[in-house]
Enzyme design. Sequence first.
Site, mmCIF file in Angstrom:
data_model
loop_
_atom_site.group_PDB
_atom_site.id
_atom_site.type_symbol
_atom_site.label_atom_id
_atom_site.label_comp_id
_atom_site.label_asym_id
_atom_site.label_seq_id
_atom_site.Cartn_x
_atom_site.Cartn_y
_atom_site.Cartn_z
ATOM 1 N N GLU A 5 0.810 -1.223 0.000
ATOM 2 C CA GLU A 5 0.000 0.000 0.000
ATOM 3 C C GLU A 5 0.843 1.274 0.000
ATOM 4 O OE1 GLU A 5 -2.844 -0.567 3.161
ATOM 5 O OE2 GLU A 5 -3.829 -2.219 2.103
ATOM 6 N N GLU A 12 -6.650 -9.755 -2.848
ATOM 7 C CA GLU A 12 -7.355 -9.773 -1.553
ATOM 8 C C GLU A 12 -8.856 -9.580 -1.763
ATOM 9 O OE1 GLU A 12 -5.631 -7.093 1.319
ATOM 10 O OE2 GLU A 12 -3.582 -7.441 0.610
#
Length: 470
Positions: free
Chosen positions: A239, A342
């Site tokens: 991220e 995910e």
Amino acid sequence: MHAAWLQISNGDATVVATFKTPAGYHDAGSTRAKSGCWSMLKGGLTVNKSGPAHLYFQSENPSVDIWVDSVSLQPFTPEEWKSHQYQSIEKVRRSKVKIQAVDGEGKPQGNRTLLIAQKFARFPFGCAINKNILTNQAYKNWFISRFRYTTFENEMKWYSNEASQYREDYSTSDALLQFAKSNGVSVRGHNVFWDDPKYQPYWVRNLGPQQLAAAATTRIHSLMRRYSGQVIAWDVLNENLHFNFFESKLGWTASSKFYATARALDRTADLFLNDFNTIESPGDQASSPDSYLSKIRQIRAGGYNGPLSIGLEGHFRDVNIPYMRSAIDKVASSGLPIWITEVDVQAGWNQAALLDQVLREAHAHPSVHGIVLWSAWSPQGCYRMCLTDNYFNNLPTGNVVDAIIRQFFNVEVTATTDVNGFYETSLSHGDYEVSFADQYQSEKDMKLTQMAQHFVVEASEDTLHVKVLA
């Protein structure tokens, strides 16, 4: 789906395409527009109500004029969209196979019943797990019967491995890895670092630059030397589009240096960027397709020119399948492999139906190389989307996953040969066994059949010919 070419009067700025419909305003794509050259904006929108609509192009920079050219809008019915998915799957995920049944003398055997069973799928499709699986046999049974790929939910993260400085603990991740290896499950390493400040070990947060650099060096060497060669991929800096903890302290080349070190420590695993909202939310400019491509260029500019892969997390609140496709198209222009890493869908009355749409769209896209669901189980519930109840009975989302597995990753076909002993079909890429589902074999022929049961379907424009002894 929509597309347009954009240019602005000066500088560069993000331009967002927004539809005004009877249901409200909906962002449907964006691009980084520049002065002096044209940039393509491509996006999409699922329409759920009839009525007039207006398309706006807007920027947060009020000082620029936006010039728009060659706007196109292409409507699709649900049936047309599914047809395109089917055609893509036939082209990139399946190949033609022609099986002939013959006897021991090579004579064709017509009207024989074949059972074709897929034993291993070449397309990676998996689900996250966590430490709960180590002590729960029902969880183990449910997972192993479905998946050959996984990611550990939290157990490889820095705060799990070194909660206190200099006190490393890999016991849980070691046990999970051993469980995976003993059951033929490939593991994605998640993650070496996480750029979000709130997910650092508590003792890391206030380190000065020199102390942080030393701690990060110890961390990456400790984790990757331990598991090098045992995982298929690493989320090296998680991220780092939304957050910049390491860059803010170590400089803008921190990402590049981490990837270079990771490459030196593990030459075989794929090294991923991994972030959310690139395919989920057209309004999140931090991780828009353009921002993702810009981050890749930044990592290259910082000195890392080795292999990279793209991780698109896929935490869906609102599902916009046309935008999802256009966003994958845009990041795929990088030429880098893409995984959806995910996947989950926010709870709601249509959660299972939306999950089905997401998985089918991801699997059908030719640039997507793998999918992992983010549904590790715990007694208190899952991160956002469970597939089973606490007794490992499928929920509707689990039924969707099972249907996807049966259709693409655990295929079984019962078929009958024609008068010349042939059966033609297309099969998903993978390893197969073919056997006879009728009772016409002698003991001798049954032994011959065992020698001719296995075959492999790979990507090819040519038809695979398989001969099986009856």
